[in-house]
Scaffold this motif. Sequence first.
Motif, PDB file in Angstrom:
ATOM      1  N   LEU A 281       6.693  -0.330  48.632  1.00 42.07           N
ATOM      2  CA  LEU A 281       7.524   0.716  48.032  1.00 42.07           C
ATOM      3  C   LEU A 281       8.258   0.196  46.804  1.00 42.07           C
ATOM      4  O   LEU A 281       8.415   0.917  45.811  1.00 42.07           O
ATOM      5  CB  LEU A 281       8.525   1.250  49.058  1.00 42.07           C
ATOM      6  N   GLN A 282       8.714  -1.058  46.862  1.00 33.32           N
ATOM      7  CA  GLN A 282       9.404  -1.641  45.710  1.00 33.32           C
ATOM      8  C   GLN A 282       8.478  -1.783  44.511  1.00 33.32           C
ATOM      9  O   GLN A 282       8.923  -1.688  43.363  1.00 33.32           O
ATOM     10  CB  GLN A 282       9.987  -3.009  46.101  1.00 33.32           C
ATOM     11  N   GLU A 283       7.205  -1.998  44.760  1.00 39.15           N
ATOM     12  CA  GLU A 283       6.249  -2.180  43.669  1.00 39.15           C
ATOM     13  C   GLU A 283       5.604  -0.871  43.221  1.00 39.15           C
ATOM     14  O   GLU A 283       4.776  -0.865  42.307  1.00 39.15           O
ATOM     15  CB  GLU A 283       5.163  -3.167  44.106  1.00 39.15           C
ATOM     16  N   LEU A 284       6.000   0.227  43.841  1.00 39.29           N
ATOM     17  CA  LEU A 284       5.419   1.525  43.513  1.00 39.29           C
ATOM     18  C   LEU A 284       5.732   1.910  42.072  1.00 39.29           C
ATOM     19  O   LEU A 284       6.884   1.864  41.630  1.00 39.29           O
ATOM     20  CB  LEU A 284       5.990   2.580  44.465  1.00 39.29           C
ATOM     21  N   ALA A 287       5.189   6.635  37.913  1.00 41.05           N
ATOM     22  CA  ALA A 287       4.440   7.369  36.897  1.00 41.05           C
ATOM     23  C   ALA A 287       2.970   7.548  37.267  1.00 41.05           C
ATOM     24  O   ALA A 287       2.295   8.435  36.760  1.00 41.05           O
ATOM     25  CB  ALA A 287       4.551   6.662  35.544  1.00 41.05           C
ATOM     26  N   LYS A 288       2.470   6.701  38.180  1.00 34.62           N
ATOM     27  CA  LYS A 288       1.068   6.790  38.586  1.00 34.62           C
ATOM     28  C   LYS A 288       0.879   7.583  39.878  1.00 34.62           C
ATOM     29  O   LYS A 288      -0.250   7.808  40.305  1.00 34.62           O
ATOM     30  CB  LYS A 288       0.488   5.383  38.756  1.00 34.62           C
ATOM     31  N   VAL A 289       1.987   7.978  40.506  1.00 39.47           N
ATOM     32  CA  VAL A 289       1.907   8.738  41.749  1.00 39.47           C
ATOM     33  C   VAL A 289       1.396  10.142  41.476  1.00 39.47           C
ATOM     34  O   VAL A 289       1.734  10.757  40.456  1.00 39.47           O
ATOM     35  CB  VAL A 289       3.304   8.797  42.418  1.00 39.47           C
ATOM     36  N   ASP A 290       0.565  10.664  42.381  1.00 45.56           N
ATOM     37  CA  ASP A 290       0.018  12.017  42.232  1.00 45.56           C
ATOM     38  C   ASP A 290       0.498  12.876  43.395  1.00 45.56           C
ATOM     39  O   ASP A 290      -0.115  12.936  44.453  1.00 45.56           O
ATOM     40  CB  ASP A 290      -1.508  11.965  42.210  1.00 45.56           C
ATOM     41  N   VAL A 291       1.645  13.522  43.187  1.00 42.86           N
ATOM     42  CA  VAL A 291       2.241  14.401  44.189  1.00 42.86           C
ATOM     43  C   VAL A 291       2.540  15.737  43.529  1.00 42.86           C
ATOM     44  O   VAL A 291       3.082  15.783  42.430  1.00 42.86           O
ATOM     45  CB  VAL A 291       3.541  13.796  44.771  1.00 42.86           C
ATOM     46  N   ASN A 292       2.183  16.818  44.196  1.00 41.49           N
ATOM     47  CA  ASN A 292       2.425  18.143  43.641  1.00 41.49           C
ATOM     48  C   ASN A 292       3.912  18.356  43.353  1.00 41.49           C
ATOM     49  O   ASN A 292       4.756  18.036  44.168  1.00 41.49           O
ATOM     50  CB  ASN A 292       1.934  19.207  44.628  1.00 41.49           C
ATOM     51  N   MET A 293       4.210  18.914  42.173  1.00 47.45           N
ATOM     52  CA  MET A 293       5.569  19.210  41.720  1.00 47.45           C
ATOM     53  C   MET A 293       6.381  17.949  41.429  1.00 47.45           C
ATOM     54  O   MET A 293       7.602  17.979  41.366  1.00 47.45           O
ATOM     55  CB  MET A 293       6.341  20.093  42.715  1.00 47.45           C
ATOM     56  N   PHE A 294       5.705  16.833  41.240  1.00 45.55           N
ATOM     57  CA  PHE A 294       6.392  15.584  40.938  1.00 45.55           C
ATOM     58  C   PHE A 294       5.894  15.069  39.601  1.00 45.55           C
ATOM     59  O   PHE A 294       4.689  15.034  39.354  1.00 45.55           O
ATOM     60  CB  PHE A 294       6.117  14.551  42.020  1.00 45.55           C
ATOM     61  N   SER A 295       6.806  14.664  38.736  1.00 45.42           N
ATOM     62  CA  SER A 295       6.419  14.131  37.439  1.00 45.42           C
ATOM     63  C   SER A 295       7.363  13.001  37.065  1.00 45.42           C
ATOM     64  O   SER A 295       8.582  13.147  37.164  1.00 45.42           O
ATOM     65  CB  SER A 295       6.473  15.218  36.364  1.00 45.42           C
ATOM     66  N   ALA A 296       6.803  11.867  36.659  1.00 44.68           N
ATOM     67  CA  ALA A 296       7.624  10.728  36.263  1.00 44.68           C
ATOM     68  C   ALA A 296       7.038  10.093  35.012  1.00 44.68           C
ATOM     69  O   ALA A 296       5.865   9.763  34.961  1.00 44.68           O
ATOM     70  CB  ALA A 296       7.678   9.696  37.391  1.00 44.68           C
ATOM     71  N   ALA A 297       7.889   9.954  34.000  1.00 42.71           N
ATOM     72  CA  ALA A 297       7.467   9.241  32.806  1.00 42.71           C
ATOM     73  C   ALA A 297       7.440   7.746  33.081  1.00 42.71           C
ATOM     74  O   ALA A 297       6.592   7.016  32.598  1.00 42.71           O
ATOM     75  CB  ALA A 297       8.407   9.552  31.651  1.00 42.71           C
ATOM     76  N   GLY A 307      12.203  15.908  46.718  1.00 40.18           N
ATOM     77  CA  GLY A 307      12.707  14.887  47.613  1.00 40.18           C
ATOM     78  C   GLY A 307      11.914  13.602  47.692  1.00 40.18           C
ATOM     79  O   GLY A 307      12.022  12.873  48.663  1.00 40.18           O
ATOM     80  N   LEU A 308      11.096  13.300  46.667  1.00 33.18           N
ATOM     81  CA  LEU A 308      10.267  12.103  46.731  1.00 33.18           C
ATOM     82  C   LEU A 308      10.943  10.883  46.115  1.00 33.18           C
ATOM     83  O   LEU A 308      10.759   9.775  46.555  1.00 33.18           O
ATOM     84  CB  LEU A 308       8.950  12.342  46.000  1.00 33.18           C
ATOM     85  N   TYR A 309      11.765  11.099  45.121  1.00 31.55           N
ATOM     86  CA  TYR A 309      12.211  10.024  44.247  1.00 31.55           C
ATOM     87  C   TYR A 309      13.038   8.965  44.991  1.00 31.55           C
ATOM     88  O   TYR A 309      13.368   9.098  46.154  1.00 31.55           O
ATOM     89  CB  TYR A 309      13.004  10.592  43.072  1.00 31.55           C
ATOM     90  N   ARG A 310      13.388   7.898  44.297  1.00 34.96           N
ATOM     91  CA  ARG A 310      14.041   6.756  44.937  1.00 34.96           C
ATOM     92  C   ARG A 310      15.482   7.042  45.344  1.00 34.96           C
ATOM     93  O   ARG A 310      16.022   6.403  46.226  1.00 34.96           O
ATOM     94  CB  ARG A 310      14.036   5.560  43.986  1.00 34.96           C
ATOM     95  N   GLY A 311      16.123   7.975  44.684  1.00 38.10           N
ATOM     96  CA  GLY A 311      17.541   8.210  44.933  1.00 38.10           C
ATOM     97  C   GLY A 311      17.798   9.264  45.982  1.00 38.10           C
ATOM     98  O   GLY A 311      17.181   9.297  47.024  1.00 38.10           O
ATOM     99  N   ARG A 312      18.709  10.201  45.681  1.00 38.25           N
ATOM    100  CA  ARG A 312      19.129  11.189  46.654  1.00 38.25           C
ATOM    101  C   ARG A 312      18.761  12.587  46.197  1.00 38.25           C
ATOM    102  O   ARG A 312      18.740  12.891  45.008  1.00 38.25           O
ATOM    103  CB  ARG A 312      20.648  11.119  46.857  1.00 38.25           C
TER     104      ARG A 312
END
Length: 329
Positions: A281-284, A287-297, A307-312
Amino acid sequence: MISLNDYLYSGDTVLKILKKYTRDLQISAEKHQNEVDLIHSRFLKRTSDLLEHNDFLTAQSQKIREFYKYMAKEYAHLSFTFKGRIKSLIRAETKFNGYIVEFIYDYYIEHGVYPPLEELIKKLEGFRDLIAYRIVISMPKCHIRDDGEREKEEIRNLYAIANVMKDFLEKQGFRAEPAFGVKESASPLLNDSVRPYYRDYICHAKPDGYRSLHITFFDDSAKFYMEMQLRTKEMDDIAEIGSANHLGYEKRQQIERNRRDAVPEGENIYFDEAYERIRKLQELELAKVDVNMFSAADNSLINDGCGLYRGRLILPYEHLSRFQNDLID
Protein backbone atom coordinates in the motif's frame (compact mmCIF):
# COMPACT_ATOMS: atom_id res chain seq x y z
CA MET A 1 -1.41 -13.99 0.01
CA ILE A 2 -4.37 -11.82 -0.99
CA SER A 3 -3.98 -8.04 -0.73
CA LEU A 4 -6.08 -5.00 -1.57
CA ASN A 5 -3.60 -3.96 -4.26
CA ASP A 6 -4.64 -6.97 -6.37
CA TYR A 7 -8.08 -5.39 -6.92
CA LEU A 8 -7.23 -1.77 -7.64
CA TYR A 9 -6.71 -2.09 -11.40
CA SER A 10 -10.05 -3.55 -12.48
CA GLY A 11 -12.00 -0.35 -13.18
CA ASP A 12 -14.62 -1.40 -10.60
CA THR A 13 -16.14 0.91 -8.01
CA VAL A 14 -14.70 0.99 -4.50
CA LEU A 15 -17.71 -0.93 -3.16
CA LYS A 16 -17.28 -3.73 -5.73
CA ILE A 17 -13.55 -3.88 -5.02
CA LEU A 18 -14.23 -4.09 -1.31
CA LYS A 19 -16.79 -6.87 -1.71
CA LYS A 20 -14.53 -8.95 -3.97
CA TYR A 21 -11.54 -8.51 -1.67
CA THR A 22 -13.68 -9.44 1.36
CA ARG A 23 -15.12 -12.54 -0.33
CA ASP A 24 -11.77 -13.84 -1.55
CA LEU A 25 -10.05 -13.13 1.75
CA GLN A 26 -12.74 -15.05 3.63
CA ILE A 27 -12.48 -18.02 1.25
CA SER A 28 -8.70 -18.06 1.61
CA ALA A 29 -8.92 -17.72 5.40
CA GLU A 30 -11.31 -20.66 5.70
CA LYS A 31 -9.18 -22.77 3.36
CA HIS A 32 -5.97 -22.13 5.31
CA GLN A 33 -7.67 -21.86 8.74
CA ASN A 34 -6.24 -18.39 9.20
CA GLU A 35 -8.23 -16.88 12.08
CA VAL A 36 -6.66 -13.43 11.72
CA ASP A 37 -7.72 -13.21 8.08
CA LEU A 38 -11.23 -14.26 9.13
CA ILE A 39 -11.34 -11.30 11.51
CA HIS A 40 -9.87 -9.17 8.72
CA SER A 41 -12.65 -10.22 6.34
CA ARG A 42 -15.32 -9.46 8.97
CA PHE A 43 -13.76 -6.02 9.46
CA LEU A 44 -13.93 -5.41 5.71
CA LYS A 45 -17.56 -6.58 5.70
CA ARG A 46 -18.40 -3.94 8.31
CA THR A 47 -16.66 -1.37 6.15
CA SER A 48 -18.69 -2.30 3.05
CA ASP A 49 -21.91 -2.33 5.09
CA LEU A 50 -21.07 1.18 6.22
CA LEU A 51 -20.55 2.39 2.66
CA GLU A 52 -23.61 0.58 1.28
CA HIS A 53 -26.15 1.18 4.06
CA ASN A 54 -25.28 4.64 5.33
CA ASP A 55 -28.75 6.11 5.80
CA PHE A 56 -28.23 5.95 9.55
CA LEU A 57 -25.48 8.59 9.30
CA THR A 58 -28.06 11.33 8.81
CA ALA A 59 -29.96 10.32 11.94
CA GLN A 60 -26.70 9.87 13.83
CA SER A 61 -25.42 13.30 12.89
CA GLN A 62 -28.71 14.89 13.92
CA LYS A 63 -28.44 13.33 17.38
CA ILE A 64 -24.86 14.57 17.71
CA ARG A 65 -26.02 17.99 16.56
CA GLU A 66 -28.07 18.18 19.76
CA PHE A 67 -24.78 18.31 21.66
CA TYR A 68 -23.62 21.08 19.34
CA LYS A 69 -26.74 23.07 20.25
CA TYR A 70 -26.09 22.40 23.92
CA MET A 71 -22.53 23.69 23.59
CA ALA A 72 -23.67 26.78 21.69
CA LYS A 73 -25.83 27.64 24.69
CA GLU A 74 -23.52 26.62 27.54
CA TYR A 75 -20.19 27.71 26.04
CA ALA A 76 -21.13 30.95 24.32
CA HIS A 77 -17.62 32.32 24.95
CA LEU A 78 -15.99 29.58 22.85
CA SER A 79 -15.56 29.10 19.13
CA PHE A 80 -15.86 25.49 17.99
CA THR A 81 -16.46 23.17 15.06
CA PHE A 82 -18.02 19.72 14.80
CA LYS A 83 -16.55 17.47 12.09
CA GLY A 84 -17.20 13.91 11.01
CA ARG A 85 -15.35 11.39 8.88
CA ILE A 86 -15.35 7.80 7.71
CA LYS A 87 -11.94 6.21 7.36
CA SER A 88 -11.00 5.80 3.73
CA LEU A 89 -10.48 2.29 2.39
CA ILE A 90 -6.71 2.57 2.06
CA ARG A 91 -6.35 4.22 5.46
CA ALA A 92 -8.53 1.60 7.18
CA GLU A 93 -6.69 -1.29 5.49
CA THR A 94 -3.33 0.21 6.46
CA LYS A 95 -4.35 0.76 10.07
CA PHE A 96 -5.82 -2.74 10.49
CA ASN A 97 -2.61 -4.36 9.27
CA GLY A 98 -0.59 -1.82 11.25
CA TYR A 99 -2.32 -3.06 14.40
CA ILE A 100 -1.04 -6.57 13.65
CA VAL A 101 2.54 -5.49 12.91
CA GLU A 102 2.81 -3.17 15.89
CA PHE A 103 1.24 -5.55 18.41
CA ILE A 104 3.33 -8.57 17.40
CA TYR A 105 6.53 -6.49 17.30
CA ASP A 106 5.93 -4.87 20.72
CA TYR A 107 5.01 -8.19 22.32
CA TYR A 108 8.03 -9.95 20.81
CA ILE A 109 10.43 -7.22 21.94
CA GLU A 110 9.03 -7.27 25.50
CA HIS A 111 8.61 -11.03 25.99
CA GLY A 112 10.97 -12.64 23.49
CA VAL A 113 8.13 -14.80 22.13
CA TYR A 114 5.20 -14.14 19.82
CA PRO A 115 1.81 -13.28 21.32
CA PRO A 116 -0.83 -15.98 21.75
CA LEU A 117 -3.37 -15.92 18.96
CA GLU A 118 -6.21 -15.06 21.34
CA GLU A 119 -4.41 -11.89 22.49
CA LEU A 120 -3.84 -10.78 18.90
CA ILE A 121 -7.50 -11.42 18.10
CA LYS A 122 -8.56 -9.38 21.14
CA LYS A 123 -6.40 -6.51 19.91
CA LEU A 124 -7.93 -6.59 16.43
CA GLU A 125 -11.48 -6.65 17.76
CA GLY A 126 -10.76 -3.30 19.39
CA PHE A 127 -10.73 -1.51 16.02
CA ARG A 128 -13.72 0.79 16.50
CA ASP A 129 -13.00 4.13 14.85
CA LEU A 130 -14.25 3.62 11.31
CA ILE A 131 -16.67 6.45 12.10
CA ALA A 132 -15.34 9.37 14.12
CA TYR A 133 -16.58 12.81 15.06
CA ARG A 134 -14.33 15.58 16.25
CA ILE A 135 -15.06 18.64 18.35
CA VAL A 136 -12.42 21.36 18.02
CA ILE A 137 -12.61 24.33 20.39
CA SER A 138 -10.84 27.66 20.54
CA MET A 139 -10.89 30.57 22.98
CA PRO A 140 -11.12 33.79 20.93
CA LYS A 141 -8.33 36.27 21.60
CA CYS A 142 -10.93 38.92 22.31
CA HIS A 143 -11.45 37.19 25.67
CA ILE A 144 -7.87 36.26 26.64
CA ARG A 145 -4.87 37.86 24.98
CA ASP A 146 -2.06 35.97 26.71
CA ASP A 147 -1.27 32.77 24.77
CA GLY A 148 -0.37 30.72 27.83
CA GLU A 149 -3.46 31.67 29.79
CA ARG A 150 -5.65 31.13 26.74
CA GLU A 151 -4.28 27.59 26.29
CA LYS A 152 -4.94 26.78 29.97
CA GLU A 153 -8.53 28.00 29.63
CA GLU A 154 -9.07 26.01 26.43
CA ILE A 155 -7.87 22.81 28.12
CA ARG A 156 -10.04 23.52 31.16
CA ASN A 157 -13.05 23.88 28.87
CA LEU A 158 -12.09 20.75 26.93
CA TYR A 159 -12.23 18.62 30.08
CA ALA A 160 -15.45 20.35 31.18
CA ILE A 161 -17.06 19.34 27.89
CA ALA A 162 -15.72 15.80 28.31
CA ASN A 163 -17.33 15.63 31.76
CA VAL A 164 -20.84 16.21 30.40
CA MET A 165 -20.64 14.63 26.94
CA LYS A 166 -20.92 10.97 28.04
CA ASP A 167 -24.24 11.36 29.86
CA PHE A 168 -25.62 13.72 27.23
CA LEU A 169 -24.98 11.37 24.31
CA GLU A 170 -26.19 8.33 26.23
CA LYS A 171 -29.53 10.10 26.51
CA GLN A 172 -29.46 10.38 22.69
CA GLY A 173 -29.21 6.59 22.29
CA PHE A 174 -25.44 6.04 22.37
CA ARG A 175 -23.66 3.81 24.88
CA ALA A 176 -20.18 4.70 26.12
CA GLU A 177 -17.59 1.91 25.99
CA PRO A 178 -15.02 1.57 28.81
CA ALA A 179 -11.42 2.23 27.79
CA PHE A 180 -10.19 -0.60 30.05
CA GLY A 181 -7.33 1.49 31.39
CA VAL A 182 -5.84 2.41 28.01
CA LYS A 183 -4.26 5.88 28.33
CA GLU A 184 -6.24 6.49 31.52
CA SER A 185 -6.39 10.16 32.38
CA ALA A 186 -4.43 11.56 35.30
CA SER A 187 -5.94 15.02 34.94
CA PRO A 188 -7.76 16.42 38.01
CA LEU A 189 -10.01 18.24 35.54
CA LEU A 190 -11.70 15.00 34.46
CA ASN A 191 -14.42 13.67 36.75
CA ASP A 192 -13.92 10.22 38.26
CA SER A 193 -17.34 9.13 36.95
CA VAL A 194 -16.22 9.46 33.30
CA ARG A 195 -12.49 8.82 33.67
CA PRO A 196 -12.77 5.06 32.85
CA TYR A 197 -14.27 5.86 29.43
CA TYR A 198 -11.66 8.28 28.05
CA ARG A 199 -8.30 7.64 26.43
CA ASP A 200 -6.35 10.74 27.37
CA TYR A 201 -3.70 11.64 24.79
CA ILE A 202 -3.26 15.01 26.50
CA CYS A 203 -1.83 13.47 29.67
CA HIS A 204 -0.23 10.77 27.50
CA ALA A 205 0.93 12.86 24.54
CA LYS A 206 2.53 10.87 21.72
CA PRO A 207 6.17 11.47 20.75
CA ASP A 208 5.04 13.24 17.56
CA GLY A 209 3.07 15.79 19.61
CA TYR A 210 -0.40 14.29 19.07
CA ARG A 211 -2.83 15.31 21.83
CA SER A 212 -6.55 14.61 22.06
CA LEU A 213 -9.30 13.11 24.24
CA HIS A 214 -10.99 9.99 22.78
CA ILE A 215 -14.13 8.18 23.85
CA THR A 216 -15.92 5.35 22.00
CA PHE A 217 -19.70 4.97 21.80
CA PHE A 218 -21.92 2.22 20.45
CA ASP A 219 -24.89 3.50 18.44
CA ASP A 220 -27.74 1.21 19.55
CA SER A 221 -29.95 2.15 16.59
CA ALA A 222 -27.28 1.72 13.89
CA LYS A 223 -25.42 -1.13 15.65
CA PHE A 224 -22.12 0.60 14.91
CA TYR A 225 -19.26 1.92 17.01
CA MET A 226 -18.16 5.52 16.66
CA GLU A 227 -15.40 7.54 18.24
CA MET A 228 -15.65 11.08 19.60
CA GLN A 229 -12.48 13.17 19.70
CA LEU A 230 -12.04 16.41 21.66
CA ARG A 231 -9.25 18.83 20.76
CA THR A 232 -8.23 22.44 20.96
CA LYS A 233 -7.46 24.25 17.71
CA GLU A 234 -3.73 23.94 18.40
CA MET A 235 -4.04 20.19 19.02
CA ASP A 236 -6.02 19.79 15.82
CA ASP A 237 -3.43 21.70 13.80
CA ILE A 238 -0.65 19.46 15.12
CA ALA A 239 -2.68 16.34 14.27
CA GLU A 240 -3.83 17.42 10.81
CA ILE A 241 -1.13 19.68 9.37
CA GLY A 242 1.68 19.54 11.92
CA SER A 243 4.21 17.09 13.28
CA ALA A 244 1.68 14.34 14.08
CA ASN A 245 0.56 14.18 10.45
CA HIS A 246 3.82 14.90 8.67
CA LEU A 247 6.10 12.30 10.16
CA GLY A 248 8.73 12.06 7.47
CA TYR A 249 8.35 9.35 4.87
CA GLU A 250 11.89 8.13 5.44
CA LYS A 251 11.32 8.01 9.21
CA ARG A 252 8.16 5.94 8.76
CA GLN A 253 9.97 3.61 6.41
CA GLN A 254 12.82 3.21 8.89
CA ILE A 255 10.39 2.31 11.69
CA GLU A 256 8.85 -0.37 9.49
CA ARG A 257 12.27 -1.72 8.46
CA ASN A 258 13.32 -1.92 12.12
CA ARG A 259 10.24 -4.02 12.89
CA ARG A 260 10.92 -6.28 9.92
CA ASP A 261 14.54 -6.75 11.04
CA ALA A 262 13.44 -7.61 14.58
CA VAL A 263 10.90 -10.25 13.50
CA PRO A 264 12.66 -12.70 11.14
CA GLU A 265 10.69 -13.50 8.00
CA GLY A 266 8.97 -16.87 8.13
CA GLU A 267 8.60 -17.04 11.91
CA ASN A 268 5.16 -15.45 12.21
CA ILE A 269 2.77 -15.64 9.27
CA TYR A 270 0.44 -12.98 10.68
CA PHE A 271 3.28 -10.46 10.95
CA ASP A 272 4.64 -11.41 7.51
CA GLU A 273 1.34 -10.97 5.69
CA ALA A 274 0.34 -7.76 7.49
CA TYR A 275 3.79 -6.25 6.88
CA GLU A 276 3.65 -7.16 3.19
CA ARG A 277 0.17 -5.64 2.78
CA ILE A 278 1.34 -2.38 4.36
CA ARG A 279 4.45 -2.31 2.18
CA LYS A 280 2.43 -2.78 -0.99
CA LEU A 281 0.00 0.00 0.00
CA GLN A 282 2.87 2.38 0.76
CA GLU A 283 4.33 1.75 -2.69
CA LEU A 284 0.99 2.18 -4.45
CA GLU A 285 1.10 4.75 -7.24
CA LEU A 286 -2.37 6.23 -7.17
CA ALA A 287 -2.07 7.75 -10.65
CA LYS A 288 -1.86 4.23 -12.10
CA VAL A 289 -4.86 2.87 -10.18
CA ASP A 290 -7.94 2.05 -12.26
CA VAL A 291 -11.02 2.56 -10.09
CA ASN A 292 -14.34 3.93 -11.31
CA MET A 293 -14.90 7.59 -10.31
CA PHE A 294 -11.30 7.87 -9.11
CA SER A 295 -8.72 10.14 -10.70
CA ALA A 296 -5.22 11.01 -9.51
CA ALA A 297 -2.61 13.12 -11.21
CA ASP A 298 -0.11 11.87 -8.65
CA ASN A 299 -0.07 10.70 -5.03
CA SER A 300 -0.95 14.21 -3.83
CA LEU A 301 -3.37 15.57 -6.45
CA ILE A 302 -6.42 13.35 -6.16
CA ASN A 303 -10.07 13.78 -7.13
CA ASP A 304 -11.99 11.13 -5.25
CA GLY A 305 -15.60 10.99 -4.17
CA CYS A 306 -15.63 7.31 -3.30
CA GLY A 307 -13.47 6.81 -0.22
CA LEU A 308 -10.38 5.28 -1.82
CA TYR A 309 -7.71 7.88 -1.18
CA ARG A 310 -5.04 7.79 1.53
CA GLY A 311 -6.66 10.35 3.81
CA ARG A 312 -10.17 10.77 5.19
CA LEU A 313 -13.60 10.90 3.64
CA ILE A 314 -15.49 13.75 5.29
CA LEU A 315 -19.10 13.01 6.13
CA PRO A 316 -21.62 15.04 4.10
CA TYR A 317 -22.13 17.75 6.70
CA GLU A 318 -20.08 20.08 8.80
CA HIS A 319 -21.17 22.31 11.65
CA LEU A 320 -19.54 25.71 11.33
CA SER A 321 -17.67 27.56 14.03
CA ARG A 322 -19.54 30.01 16.19
CA PHE A 323 -17.53 33.22 16.67
CA GLN A 324 -18.81 35.67 19.28
CA ASN A 325 -17.71 38.79 17.42
CA ASP A 326 -20.46 40.79 19.10
CA LEU A 327 -18.53 40.47 22.37
CA ILE A 328 -15.52 42.38 21.03
CA ASP A 329 -15.22 45.84 22.61
